[in-house]
Write an enzyme that holds these catalytic residues in place. Structure first.
Site, mmCIF file in Angstrom:
data_model
loop_
_atom_site.group_PDB
_atom_site.id
_atom_site.type_symbol
_atom_site.label_atom_id
_atom_site.label_comp_id
_atom_site.label_asym_id
_atom_site.label_seq_id
_atom_site.Cartn_x
_atom_site.Cartn_y
_atom_site.Cartn_z
ATOM 1 N N LEU A 1 48.699 -33.830 39.675
ATOM 2 C CA LEU A 1 49.230 -32.508 40.009
ATOM 3 C C LEU A 1 48.389 -31.405 39.378
ATOM 4 O O LEU A 1 48.254 -30.321 39.936
ATOM 5 C CB LEU A 1 50.691 -32.397 39.559
ATOM 6 C CG LEU A 1 51.678 -33.378 40.194
ATOM 7 C CD1 LEU A 1 53.078 -33.133 39.664
ATOM 8 C CD2 LEU A 1 51.635 -33.285 41.705
ATOM 9 N N GLU A 2 47.815 -31.683 38.214
ATOM 10 C CA GLU A 2 46.950 -30.710 37.552
ATOM 11 C C GLU A 2 45.767 -30.323 38.432
ATOM 12 O O GLU A 2 45.344 -29.174 38.461
ATOM 13 C CB GLU A 2 46.420 -31.265 36.222
ATOM 14 C CG GLU A 2 47.483 -31.520 35.192
ATOM 15 C CD GLU A 2 48.064 -32.932 35.228
ATOM 16 O OE1 GLU A 2 48.253 -33.501 36.329
ATOM 17 O OE2 GLU A 2 48.351 -33.452 34.132
ATOM 18 N N GLU B 1 51.835 -43.869 47.160
ATOM 19 C CA GLU B 1 52.072 -42.428 47.237
ATOM 20 C C GLU B 1 51.156 -41.777 48.280
ATOM 21 O O GLU B 1 51.541 -40.804 48.920
ATOM 22 C CB GLU B 1 51.857 -41.780 45.867
ATOM 23 C CG GLU B 1 52.901 -42.183 44.857
ATOM 24 C CD GLU B 1 52.612 -41.638 43.478
ATOM 25 O OE1 GLU B 1 53.443 -40.851 42.977
ATOM 26 O OE2 GLU B 1 51.568 -41.994 42.901
ATOM 27 N N TYR C 1 51.599 -12.058 50.045
ATOM 28 C CA TYR C 1 52.254 -13.334 49.766
ATOM 29 C C TYR C 1 52.107 -14.328 50.910
ATOM 30 O O TYR C 1 52.216 -15.535 50.702
ATOM 31 C CB TYR C 1 53.709 -13.166 49.337
ATOM 32 C CG TYR C 1 54.555 -12.259 50.174
ATOM 33 C CD1 TYR C 1 55.135 -12.693 51.345
ATOM 34 C CD2 TYR C 1 54.794 -10.946 49.764
ATOM 35 C CE1 TYR C 1 55.928 -11.864 52.107
ATOM 36 C CE2 TYR C 1 55.594 -10.107 50.512
ATOM 37 C CZ TYR C 1 56.158 -10.568 51.686
ATOM 38 O OH TYR C 1 56.943 -9.731 52.437
ATOM 39 N N LYS D 1 56.887 -32.578 41.631
ATOM 40 C CA LYS D 1 57.101 -33.707 42.536
ATOM 41 C C LYS D 1 58.582 -34.064 42.448
ATOM 42 O O LYS D 1 59.110 -34.347 41.373
ATOM 43 C CB LYS D 1 56.252 -34.908 42.128
ATOM 44 C CG LYS D 1 56.420 -36.113 43.051
ATOM 45 C CD LYS D 1 55.622 -37.312 42.584
ATOM 46 C CE LYS D 1 54.167 -37.120 42.923
ATOM 47 N NZ LYS D 1 53.400 -38.382 42.752
#
Length: 118
Positions: A71-72, A21, A53, A98
């Protein structure tokens, strides 16, 4: 009060626990919500009085470019920066997904969602 949302920020990044990955990368989707007092900007019509934004999008892209196993971890970095850099933000929620994760099955995406309050 009000909420500013950025939906479906698309990023290519290299997150994950597998060595592959980190080499191959994957497509990601990030959604962000920021709650803030938008009344001053509604009256002033001034960018300095609101949640920019463009700034949020830049934070997301910069943090997604830093490799993480989880991801956390990347979501928490995004949240920390939003609350650190956008003074009127009261809380923020980030969802990181993902797309087509390599988990040995036909899965469209995996997602985590986190909220951080000031």
């Amino acid at each position: 009060m009000g909420v500013i949302r950025l939906k479906n920020i698309q990023v290519y990044a290299y997150h994950g626990c597998l060595v592959e990955e980190g080499k191959i990368g994957s497509d990601y989707r990030v959604d962000v919500e920021v709650k803030a007092d938008l009344q001053p900007s509604a009256k002033s019509d001034s960018l300095k009085d609101t949640v920019d934004y463009v700034h949020i999008n830049r934070i997301v892209k910069e943090e997604m470019a830093v490799r993480s196993k989880l991801l956390e971890h990347v979501a928490r970095r995004i949240l920390d920066r939003i609350l650190e850099e956008i003074s009127i933000a009261e809380w923020a929620t980030v969802e990181v997904s993902k797309i087509n994760p390599p988990i040995g099955g036909n899965v469209e995406r995996v997602s985590i969602e986190m909220t951080l309050k000031r």
